[in-house]
Design a protein around this motif. Structure first.
Motif, PDB file in Angstrom:
ATOM      1  N   SER A   6       1.387   3.921   2.629  1.00 26.96           N
ATOM      2  CA  SER A   6       1.253   4.655   1.495  1.00 26.96           C
ATOM      3  C   SER A   6       0.944   3.444   0.884  1.00 26.96           C
ATOM      4  CB  SER A   6       2.342   4.979   1.258  1.00 26.96           C
ATOM      5  OG  SER A   6       2.552   5.376  -0.298  1.00 26.96           O
ATOM      6  N   ILE A   7       1.869   1.878   0.686  1.00 28.83           N
ATOM      7  CA  ILE A   7       1.358   1.039   0.116  1.00 28.83           C
ATOM      8  C   ILE A   7      -0.208   0.660   0.103  1.00 28.83           C
ATOM      9  CG2 ILE A   7       1.479  -1.233   0.371  1.00 28.83           C
ATOM     10  CD1 ILE A   7       4.245  -1.228   0.826  1.00 28.83           C
ATOM     11  N   ASP A   8      -0.961   0.856   1.362  1.00 27.46           N
ATOM     12  CA  ASP A   8      -2.358   0.485   1.885  1.00 27.46           C
ATOM     13  C   ASP A   8      -3.322   1.207   1.168  1.00 27.46           C
ATOM     14  OD1 ASP A   8      -1.414  -1.185   3.843  1.00 27.46           O
ATOM     15  OD2 ASP A   8      -1.600  -0.743   5.337  1.00 27.46           O
ATOM     16  N   GLU A   9      -2.976   2.835   1.170  1.00 30.58           N
ATOM     17  CA  GLU A   9      -3.225   3.503   0.818  1.00 30.58           C
ATOM     18  C   GLU A   9      -3.256   3.404  -0.843  1.00 30.58           C
ATOM     19  OE1 GLU A   9      -3.990   8.455  -0.113  1.00 30.58           O
ATOM     20  OE2 GLU A   9      -2.128   7.658   1.464  1.00 30.58           O
ATOM     21  N   ARG A  10      -2.279   3.149  -1.812  1.00 35.07           N
ATOM     22  CA  ARG A  10      -2.214   2.351  -3.073  1.00 35.07           C
ATOM     23  C   ARG A  10      -3.011   1.361  -3.840  1.00 35.07           C
ATOM     24  NH1 ARG A  10       4.069   3.967  -4.988  1.00 35.07           N
ATOM     25  NH2 ARG A  10       4.120   5.572  -4.123  1.00 35.07           N
ATOM     26  N   ILE A  11      -3.406   0.471  -2.741  1.00 38.11           N
ATOM     27  CA  ILE A  11      -3.794  -1.339  -2.963  1.00 38.11           C
ATOM     28  C   ILE A  11      -5.086  -0.350  -3.170  1.00 38.11           C
ATOM     29  CG2 ILE A  11      -4.208  -3.434  -1.951  1.00 38.11           C
ATOM     30  CD1 ILE A  11      -1.639  -2.931  -0.748  1.00 38.11           C
ATOM     31  N   ASN A  12      -5.698  -0.294  -1.992  1.00 38.06           N
ATOM     32  CA  ASN A  12      -6.939   0.686  -1.395  1.00 38.06           C
ATOM     33  C   ASN A  12      -7.717   1.121  -2.884  1.00 38.06           C
ATOM     34  OD1 ASN A  12      -7.573  -0.644   0.666  1.00 38.06           O
ATOM     35  ND2 ASN A  12      -7.037   0.963   2.042  1.00 38.06           N
ATOM     36  N   GLN A  13      -6.629   1.980  -3.323  1.00 30.99           N
ATOM     37  CA  GLN A  13      -6.699   2.959  -4.387  1.00 30.99           C
ATOM     38  C   GLN A  13      -7.394   2.170  -5.783  1.00 30.99           C
ATOM     39  OE1 GLN A  13      -4.131   6.043  -4.740  1.00 30.99           O
ATOM     40  NE2 GLN A  13      -4.934   7.565  -3.389  1.00 30.99           N
ATOM     41  N   LYS A  14      -5.863   0.734  -5.716  1.00 32.03           N
ATOM     42  CA  LYS A  14      -6.372   0.637  -6.588  1.00 32.03           C
ATOM     43  C   LYS A  14      -7.300  -0.958  -6.969  1.00 32.03           C
ATOM     44  CE  LYS A  14      -4.022  -1.581 -11.008  1.00 32.03           C
ATOM     45  NZ  LYS A  14      -3.456  -0.780 -11.620  1.00 32.03           N
ATOM     46  N   ALA A  72     -10.057   0.117  -5.042  1.00 35.73           N
ATOM     47  CA  ALA A  72     -11.220   0.512  -5.620  1.00 35.73           C
ATOM     48  C   ALA A  72     -11.742   0.972  -7.309  1.00 35.73           C
ATOM     49  CB  ALA A  72     -11.621   2.366  -4.947  1.00 35.73           C
ATOM     50  N   GLU A  73     -10.440   1.382  -8.230  1.00 37.00           N
ATOM     51  CA  GLU A  73     -10.373   1.111  -9.363  1.00 37.00           C
ATOM     52  C   GLU A  73     -10.887  -0.010 -10.295  1.00 37.00           C
ATOM     53  OE1 GLU A  73     -10.416   3.263 -13.332  1.00 37.00           O
ATOM     54  OE2 GLU A  73     -10.214   3.887 -11.383  1.00 37.00           O
ATOM     55  N   GLN A  74     -10.607  -0.712  -9.284  1.00 27.90           N
ATOM     56  CA  GLN A  74     -10.834  -2.337 -10.222  1.00 27.90           C
ATOM     57  C   GLN A  74     -12.362  -2.215  -9.622  1.00 27.90           C
ATOM     58  OE1 GLN A  74      -8.485  -5.135  -8.381  1.00 27.90           O
ATOM     59  NE2 GLN A  74      -6.997  -4.689 -10.020  1.00 27.90           N
ATOM     60  N   GLU A  75     -12.249  -1.796  -8.901  1.00 30.07           N
ATOM     61  CA  GLU A  75     -14.576  -2.737  -8.434  1.00 30.07           C
ATOM     62  C   GLU A  75     -15.371  -0.644  -9.335  1.00 30.07           C
ATOM     63  OE1 GLU A  75     -17.295  -1.897  -4.916  1.00 30.07           O
ATOM     64  OE2 GLU A  75     -15.419  -1.922  -4.439  1.00 30.07           O
ATOM     65  N   ARG A  76     -14.485   0.436  -9.022  1.00 33.81           N
ATOM     66  CA  ARG A  76     -15.121   0.641 -10.276  1.00 33.81           C
ATOM     67  C   ARG A  76     -15.614   0.703 -11.713  1.00 33.81           C
ATOM     68  NH1 ARG A  76     -14.656   5.111 -14.059  1.00 33.81           N
ATOM     69  NH2 ARG A  76     -12.047   5.122 -13.592  1.00 33.81           N
ATOM     70  N   ARG A  77     -14.209  -0.216 -12.289  1.00 38.00           N
ATOM     71  CA  ARG A  77     -14.198  -0.002 -14.055  1.00 38.00           C
ATOM     72  C   ARG A  77     -15.181  -2.107 -13.709  1.00 38.00           C
ATOM     73  NH1 ARG A  77     -10.966   1.782 -17.937  1.00 38.00           N
ATOM     74  NH2 ARG A  77     -10.881  -0.283 -18.537  1.00 38.00           N
ATOM     75  N   ALA A  78     -15.144  -2.645 -12.884  1.00 37.73           N
ATOM     76  CA  ALA A  78     -15.745  -3.894 -12.610  1.00 37.73           C
ATOM     77  C   ALA A  78     -16.960  -3.986 -13.609  1.00 37.73           C
ATOM     78  CB  ALA A  78     -15.587  -4.995 -11.795  1.00 37.73           C
ATOM     79  N   LYS A  79     -17.814  -2.628 -13.102  1.00 35.48           N
ATOM     80  CA  LYS A  79     -19.695  -2.249 -12.782  1.00 35.48           C
ATOM     81  C   LYS A  79     -19.613  -1.193 -14.557  1.00 35.48           C
ATOM     82  CE  LYS A  79     -19.688  -1.445  -8.155  1.00 35.48           C
ATOM     83  NZ  LYS A  79     -19.917  -0.544  -7.019  1.00 35.48           N
ATOM     84  N   MET A  80     -18.674  -1.081 -15.158  1.00 36.01           N
ATOM     85  CA  MET A  80     -18.586  -0.895 -16.726  1.00 36.01           C
ATOM     86  C   MET A  80     -19.034  -1.687 -16.953  1.00 36.01           C
ATOM     87  SD  MET A  80     -16.001   2.213 -16.693  1.00 36.01           S
ATOM     88  CE  MET A  80     -16.079   3.547 -14.611  1.00 36.01           C
ATOM     89  N   SER A  81     -19.706  -0.834 -18.381  1.00 37.27           N
ATOM     90  CA  SER A  81     -19.936  -1.846 -19.668  1.00 37.27           C
ATOM     91  C   SER A  81     -18.225  -2.004 -20.834  1.00 37.27           C
ATOM     92  CB  SER A  81     -21.550  -1.242 -20.213  1.00 37.27           C
ATOM     93  OG  SER A  81     -21.190   0.203 -20.347  1.00 37.27           O
ATOM     94  N   ALA A  82     -18.800  -2.116 -21.413  1.00 36.93           N
ATOM     95  CA  ALA A  82     -17.342  -2.278 -22.415  1.00 36.93           C
ATOM     96  C   ALA A  82     -17.712  -1.057 -23.082  1.00 36.93           C
ATOM     97  CB  ALA A  82     -17.838  -3.213 -23.800  1.00 36.93           C
TER      98      ALA A  82
END
Length: 209
Positions: free
Chosen positions: A65-73, A75-85
């Motif tokens: 469960s911890i690994d899954e949450r870390i991976n989701q976090k 993935a979310e950070q990576e997705r946000r990093a590719k976004m413009s303001a």
């Protein structure tokens, strides 16, 4: 010198006390036959092994469960990093709108439940059934209450009429699935009515679960 003697005594006394406790424990230990002792040893060993396995399984579940949450976090950070303001602002706005919709739906559901509970006595509806009869609005909830009361009263009247007519035949089996630990709340309104008509005693048993 006196302090040194006190220190020596203080070191000896706990050891002596531990030895005395072991002797007392052995003295109070009941005598078992070899077969009884073997059974006890196996029982204790089995329980220890089972407890160990349960702890390992639980740890794996928690770690997963911890690994899954870390991976989701991540993935979310990576997705946000590719976004413009602008994209981030739009994403934040969508997240807030979704959260507001969920919160609003929860509040509305609680309001409908509250209304349903307030009129349940009026239609002789058990509190355990209210959540199943709540509709999309107060009008639909009250209509569901009326339908339930009507169906239930008809079922009761049908049972009374049969008994007054002297129908003392043994109760037949019901076609409603009531296996496992099912209670009335697990059945649809139609199945509850059918069960009451087919097997009132079983209906009462489920009502007490």
């Amino acid at each position: 010198m006196e302090d040194r003697d006190k220190n020596l005594n203080s070191n000896v006394e706990p050891e002596q006390q531990e030895q005395d406790e072991k002797k007392n424990a052995q003295k109070d230990k009941p005598d078992f036959t070899p077969e009884q002792q073997e059974w006890i040893d196996k029982f204790v060993s089995h329980n220890k092994a089972q407890a160990k396995k349960e702890m390992e399984d639980y740890k794996k579940k928690v770690d997963s469960s911890i690994d899954e949450r870390i991976n989701q976090k991540l993935a979310e950070q990576e997705r946000r990093a590719k976004m413009s303001a602008e994209e981030k602002a739009a994403d934040d706005r969508k997240h807030l709108e979704d959260e507001n919709r969920r919160l609003k739906a929860k509040i509305e559901r609680n309001d409908r439940l509250s209304y349903g509970r307030s009129i349940a006595d009026q239609y002789n509806v058990p509190m355990t059934m209210v959540s199943r009869l709540v509709g999309a609005n107060d009008e639909e909830t009250e209509a569901n209450m009326k339908d339930f009361a009507s169906a239930f009263n008809n079922a009761v009247q049908s049972g009374v009429d049969k008994r007054l007519a002297g129908n003392n035949q043994p109760q037949r089996g019901t076609q409603v699935d009531v296996g496992g630990d099912k209670s009335l709340d697990d059945l649809s309104l139609e199945d509850q009515t059918k069960l009451f008509q087919e097997n009132p005693d079983l209906y009462k048993q489920l009502a007490r679960r």
